[in-house]
Design a protein around this motif. Structure first.
Motif, PDB file in Angstrom:
ATOM      1  N   SER A 149     -20.748  18.086  -1.026  1.00  0.00           N
ATOM      2  CA  SER A 149     -19.544  18.760  -1.515  1.00  0.00           C
ATOM      3  C   SER A 149     -18.311  17.859  -1.540  1.00  0.00           C
ATOM      4  O   SER A 149     -17.370  18.137  -2.270  1.00  0.00           O
ATOM      5  N   LYS A 150     -18.331  16.780  -0.773  1.00  0.00           N
ATOM      6  CA  LYS A 150     -17.116  15.989  -0.679  1.00  0.00           C
ATOM      7  C   LYS A 150     -17.334  14.478  -0.554  1.00  0.00           C
ATOM      8  O   LYS A 150     -16.887  13.709  -1.386  1.00  0.00           O
ATOM      9  N   ILE A 151     -18.008  14.073   0.496  1.00  0.00           N
ATOM     10  CA  ILE A 151     -18.090  12.636   0.854  1.00  0.00           C
ATOM     11  C   ILE A 151     -18.718  11.803  -0.253  1.00  0.00           C
ATOM     12  O   ILE A 151     -18.168  10.771  -0.648  1.00  0.00           O
ATOM     13  N   ASN A 152     -19.874  12.225  -0.762  1.00  0.00           N
ATOM     14  CA  ASN A 152     -20.545  11.430  -1.799  1.00  0.00           C
ATOM     15  C   ASN A 152     -19.710  11.375  -3.075  1.00  0.00           C
ATOM     16  O   ASN A 152     -19.694  10.340  -3.754  1.00  0.00           O
ATOM     17  N   LEU A 153     -19.011  12.445  -3.391  1.00  0.00           N
ATOM     18  CA  LEU A 153     -18.144  12.460  -4.570  1.00  0.00           C
ATOM     19  C   LEU A 153     -17.021  11.450  -4.421  1.00  0.00           C
ATOM     20  O   LEU A 153     -16.704  10.714  -5.358  1.00  0.00           O
ATOM     21  N   GLN A 154     -16.407  11.418  -3.237  1.00  0.00           N
ATOM     22  CA  GLN A 154     -15.328  10.456  -2.992  1.00  0.00           C
ATOM     23  C   GLN A 154     -15.854   9.032  -2.996  1.00  0.00           C
ATOM     24  O   GLN A 154     -15.196   8.125  -3.518  1.00  0.00           O
ATOM     25  N   ALA A 155     -17.024   8.818  -2.419  1.00  0.00           N
ATOM     26  CA  ALA A 155     -17.598   7.473  -2.367  1.00  0.00           C
ATOM     27  C   ALA A 155     -17.941   6.940  -3.752  1.00  0.00           C
ATOM     28  O   ALA A 155     -17.848   5.742  -4.005  1.00  0.00           O
ATOM     29  N   ALA A 156     -18.291   7.842  -4.664  1.00  0.00           N
ATOM     30  CA  ALA A 156     -18.701   7.442  -6.010  1.00  0.00           C
ATOM     31  C   ALA A 156     -17.514   7.132  -6.923  1.00  0.00           C
ATOM     32  O   ALA A 156     -17.696   6.571  -8.003  1.00  0.00           O
ATOM     33  N   GLU A 157     -16.315   7.519  -6.531  1.00  0.00           N
ATOM     34  CA  GLU A 157     -15.124   7.294  -7.387  1.00  0.00           C
ATOM     35  C   GLU A 157     -14.746   5.845  -7.497  1.00  0.00           C
ATOM     36  O   GLU A 157     -14.892   5.058  -6.638  1.00  0.00           O
TER      37      GLU A 157
END
Length: 168
Positions: free
Chosen positions: A160-168
């Motif tokens: 929900s959050k961490i992987n999305l931020q890491a992929a930016e």
């Protein structure tokens, strides 16, 4: 190195050896978690790691209770699996400069640990039942339930959050 200790001759021996293995693992994890808390940048991840450190301390006490119920001395046996998982986590975390990517790496490492613990507690609970030790199985299943819950929390946070931020 052989897969099984020469001292394992019976199912009872196997149960105790595996209990000693998870006891060692939990103690190692309790020493590794403060570093993971320190390295995490996401507030929720830090909070989840802190919460799990408390759970891990309770897991150690419960494993000690199982030794007591079983009439065995609480002692550890070296666990190369958890040593390898923690060593790999430390290596990967040391190579990541981006805080969001580091948080994703920390979750991956924590989930590798959780999955190991889930396999151990599931096996031990099943074996305790087979050995007619429902008292031990109940205690082990408490740890198993908490490990599964911790894994699910990490998955939810990652997706929900961490992987999305890491992929930016």
């Amino acid at each position: 190195m052989s897969v099984f200790s020469k001292d394992i001759k019976t199912f009872d021996d196997l149960f105790l050896h595996t209990l000693q293995d998870i006891y060692y693992a939990e103690k190692k994890i309790s020493k590794a978690l403060p570093t993971m808390i320190e390295k995490a940048s996401n507030k929720q991840l830090k909070a989840d790691f802190k919460h799990h450190l408390g759970e891990t301390e309770n897991h150690i006490k419960r494993v000690e209770k199982v030794f007591e119920l079983y009439g065995a001395k609480a002692k550890t046996t070296k666990c190369p699996a958890i040593d390898g998982i923690l060593e790999e986590a430390d290596e990967v975390a040391g190579e990541v400069a981006d805080p969001e990517v580091l948080d994703a790496a920390l979750i991956a490492a924590a989930q590798a640990v959780e999955h190991y613990e889930i396999t151990r507690y599931g096996t031990l609970a099943a074996w305790a039942k087979q050995l007619d030790r429902a008292d031990c199985a109940r205690v082990l299943e408490e740890n198993l339930a908490e490990e599964r819950k911790a894994d699910a929390k990490l998955t939810k946070l990652a997706e929900s959050k961490i992987n999305l931020q890491a992929a930016e």
